[in-house]
Motif scaffolding. Structure first.
Motif, PDB file in Angstrom:
ATOM      1  N   GLY A  85       0.280  21.964 131.749  1.00 39.22           N
ATOM      2  CA  GLY A  85       1.136  20.678 129.956  1.00 39.22           C
ATOM      3  C   GLY A  85       1.371  21.021 129.509  1.00 39.22           C
ATOM      4  O   GLY A  85       2.701  21.020 128.736  1.00 39.22           O
ATOM      5  N   SER A  86       0.802  22.492 128.431  1.00 43.91           N
ATOM      6  CA  SER A  86       1.137  23.390 127.563  1.00 43.91           C
ATOM      7  C   SER A  86       1.889  24.325 127.338  1.00 43.91           C
ATOM      8  O   SER A  86       2.677  24.716 127.231  1.00 43.91           O
ATOM      9  CB  SER A  86      -0.349  24.296 127.366  1.00 43.91           C
ATOM     10  OG  SER A  86      -2.341  23.300 127.260  1.00 43.91           O
ATOM     11  N   ARG A  87       2.070  25.030 128.777  1.00 43.56           N
ATOM     12  CA  ARG A  87       3.468  25.880 128.450  1.00 43.56           C
ATOM     13  C   ARG A  87       4.364  24.813 129.233  1.00 43.56           C
ATOM     14  O   ARG A  87       5.545  25.870 128.074  1.00 43.56           O
ATOM     15  CB  ARG A  87       3.328  26.821 130.452  1.00 43.56           C
ATOM     16  CG  ARG A  87       2.222  27.897 130.071  1.00 43.56           C
ATOM     17  CD  ARG A  87       2.154  28.761 131.914  1.00 43.56           C
ATOM     18  NE  ARG A  87       2.322  27.527 133.111  1.00 43.56           N
ATOM     19  CZ  ARG A  87       1.571  27.564 134.048  1.00 43.56           C
ATOM     20  NH1 ARG A  87       0.376  28.155 133.328  1.00 43.56           N
ATOM     21  NH2 ARG A  87       1.504  26.824 134.490  1.00 43.56           N
ATOM     22  N   VAL A  88       4.457  23.609 129.590  1.00 42.78           N
ATOM     23  CA  VAL A  88       6.096  22.665 129.537  1.00 42.78           C
ATOM     24  C   VAL A  88       5.495  22.980 128.120  1.00 42.78           C
ATOM     25  O   VAL A  88       7.138  23.023 127.356  1.00 42.78           O
ATOM     26  CB  VAL A  88       6.016  21.695 130.810  1.00 42.78           C
ATOM     27  CG1 VAL A  88       6.905  20.907 130.262  1.00 42.78           C
ATOM     28  CG2 VAL A  88       5.856  22.731 132.033  1.00 42.78           C
ATOM     29  N   TYR A  89       4.500  22.475 127.072  1.00 46.48           N
ATOM     30  CA  TYR A  89       5.208  21.522 125.426  1.00 46.48           C
ATOM     31  C   TYR A  89       5.287  22.828 125.041  1.00 46.48           C
ATOM     32  O   TYR A  89       6.472  22.575 124.159  1.00 46.48           O
ATOM     33  CB  TYR A  89       3.657  21.524 125.521  1.00 46.48           C
ATOM     34  CG  TYR A  89       3.670  21.318 123.520  1.00 46.48           C
ATOM     35  CD1 TYR A  89       4.872  20.234 123.241  1.00 46.48           C
ATOM     36  CD2 TYR A  89       2.918  22.328 122.650  1.00 46.48           C
ATOM     37  CE1 TYR A  89       4.761  20.538 121.672  1.00 46.48           C
ATOM     38  CE2 TYR A  89       2.752  22.099 121.730  1.00 46.48           C
ATOM     39  CZ  TYR A  89       3.874  20.806 121.004  1.00 46.48           C
ATOM     40  OH  TYR A  89       3.628  20.460 120.018  1.00 46.48           O
ATOM     41  N   VAL A  90       5.399  23.947 125.352  1.00 48.56           N
ATOM     42  CA  VAL A  90       5.924  25.160 124.830  1.00 48.56           C
ATOM     43  C   VAL A  90       7.379  24.989 124.380  1.00 48.56           C
ATOM     44  O   VAL A  90       8.432  25.166 123.460  1.00 48.56           O
ATOM     45  CB  VAL A  90       5.595  26.879 125.194  1.00 48.56           C
ATOM     46  CG1 VAL A  90       5.780  27.678 124.152  1.00 48.56           C
ATOM     47  CG2 VAL A  90       3.742  26.062 124.567  1.00 48.56           C
ATOM     48  N   GLU A  91       7.674  25.363 126.142  1.00 49.82           N
ATOM     49  CA  GLU A  91       8.818  25.261 126.532  1.00 49.82           C
ATOM     50  C   GLU A  91       9.534  23.984 125.955  1.00 49.82           C
ATOM     51  O   GLU A  91      10.962  24.768 124.999  1.00 49.82           O
ATOM     52  CB  GLU A  91       9.024  25.371 128.309  1.00 49.82           C
ATOM     53  CG  GLU A  91       9.268  26.579 128.683  1.00 49.82           C
ATOM     54  CD  GLU A  91      10.001  27.858 128.056  1.00 49.82           C
ATOM     55  OE1 GLU A  91      11.050  27.694 128.139  1.00 49.82           O
ATOM     56  OE2 GLU A  91       9.443  29.055 128.379  1.00 49.82           O
ATOM     57  N   LEU A  92       9.500  22.773 125.415  1.00 46.35           N
ATOM     58  CA  LEU A  92      10.143  21.975 125.267  1.00 46.35           C
ATOM     59  C   LEU A  92      10.482  21.625 123.856  1.00 46.35           C
ATOM     60  O   LEU A  92      11.255  21.757 123.082  1.00 46.35           O
ATOM     61  CB  LEU A  92       9.143  20.241 125.437  1.00 46.35           C
ATOM     62  CG  LEU A  92       9.590  20.383 127.177  1.00 46.35           C
ATOM     63  CD1 LEU A  92       8.373  18.713 127.445  1.00 46.35           C
ATOM     64  CD2 LEU A  92      10.628  19.612 127.577  1.00 46.35           C
ATOM     65  N   SER A  93       8.993  22.483 122.911  1.00 50.35           N
ATOM     66  CA  SER A  93       9.104  22.388 121.593  1.00 50.35           C
ATOM     67  C   SER A  93      10.078  23.255 121.091  1.00 50.35           C
ATOM     68  O   SER A  93      10.521  23.376 120.014  1.00 50.35           O
ATOM     69  CB  SER A  93       8.078  23.298 121.068  1.00 50.35           C
ATOM     70  OG  SER A  93       6.954  22.129 122.109  1.00 50.35           O
ATOM     71  N   GLU A  94      10.397  24.399 122.007  1.00 56.19           N
ATOM     72  CA  GLU A  94      11.401  25.620 121.287  1.00 56.19           C
ATOM     73  C   GLU A  94      13.102  24.662 121.846  1.00 56.19           C
ATOM     74  O   GLU A  94      13.886  25.170 121.315  1.00 56.19           O
ATOM     75  CB  GLU A  94      11.060  26.599 122.610  1.00 56.19           C
ATOM     76  CG  GLU A  94      10.212  27.703 122.110  1.00 56.19           C
ATOM     77  CD  GLU A  94      10.185  28.105 120.320  1.00 56.19           C
ATOM     78  OE1 GLU A  94      11.192  28.437 120.243  1.00 56.19           O
ATOM     79  OE2 GLU A  94       9.152  27.656 119.810  1.00 56.19           O
ATOM     80  N   HIS A  95      13.419  23.829 122.909  1.00 56.23           N
ATOM     81  CA  HIS A  95      14.320  23.614 123.256  1.00 56.23           C
ATOM     82  C   HIS A  95      14.625  22.552 121.796  1.00 56.23           C
ATOM     83  O   HIS A  95      15.709  21.868 121.677  1.00 56.23           O
ATOM     84  CB  HIS A  95      14.596  22.768 124.422  1.00 56.23           C
ATOM     85  CG  HIS A  95      14.303  24.232 125.632  1.00 56.23           C
ATOM     86  ND1 HIS A  95      15.680  24.488 125.999  1.00 56.23           N
ATOM     87  CD2 HIS A  95      13.348  24.877 126.184  1.00 56.23           C
ATOM     88  CE1 HIS A  95      15.782  25.609 127.022  1.00 56.23           C
ATOM     89  NE2 HIS A  95      14.284  25.434 127.279  1.00 56.23           N
TER      90      HIS A  95
END
Length: 113
Positions: A85-95
């Motif tokens: 979830g943290s990895r997905v959060y970082v990716e979503l945040s960048e997008h």
């Protein structure tokens, strides 16, 4: 524009952003009602009837994990981001940053109604 159409479009707009907002707040464990309060305090209005199904779905997707705390009078289910979830959060945040910057460039200066 009809009120029903506007409400539908706003709901659609909020749906995706709410996932990012929820993930942003669950680096540390938090129970549902407290999360509703935190989000509302930070300007993200969310109803518990919307949040709880979202939390369950994010948990099923492996983005969150949960744990019951039964030490208090009222048992509470605490949610926290998983490593995934943290990895997905970082990716979503960048997008999100890229998308919101682009949208702000498009509509930032508009004054027409």
């Amino acid at each position: 524009m009809g009120k029903d159409l506007l409400e539908s479009l706003l709901s659609e707009l909020r749906r995706g952003t709410l996932i990012l907002c929820v993930l942003s707040q669950l680096q540390e464990s938090c129970y549902g009602y407290a999360l509703v309060q935190v989000l509302n305090e930070k300007g993200i209005s969310v109803d518990a009837n919307t949040l709880y199904p979202l939390l369950r779905r994010l948990e099923q997707q492996g983005l969150l994990c949960s744990e019951w705390d039964t030490t208090e009078n009222k048992p509470r289910k605490y949610y926290k981001r998983t490593a995934y979830g943290s990895r997905v959060y970082v990716e979503l945040s960048e997008h999100w940053k890229l998308i919101s910057a682009g949208v702000n460039n498009l509509i930032g200066g508009e004054t027409d109604e």
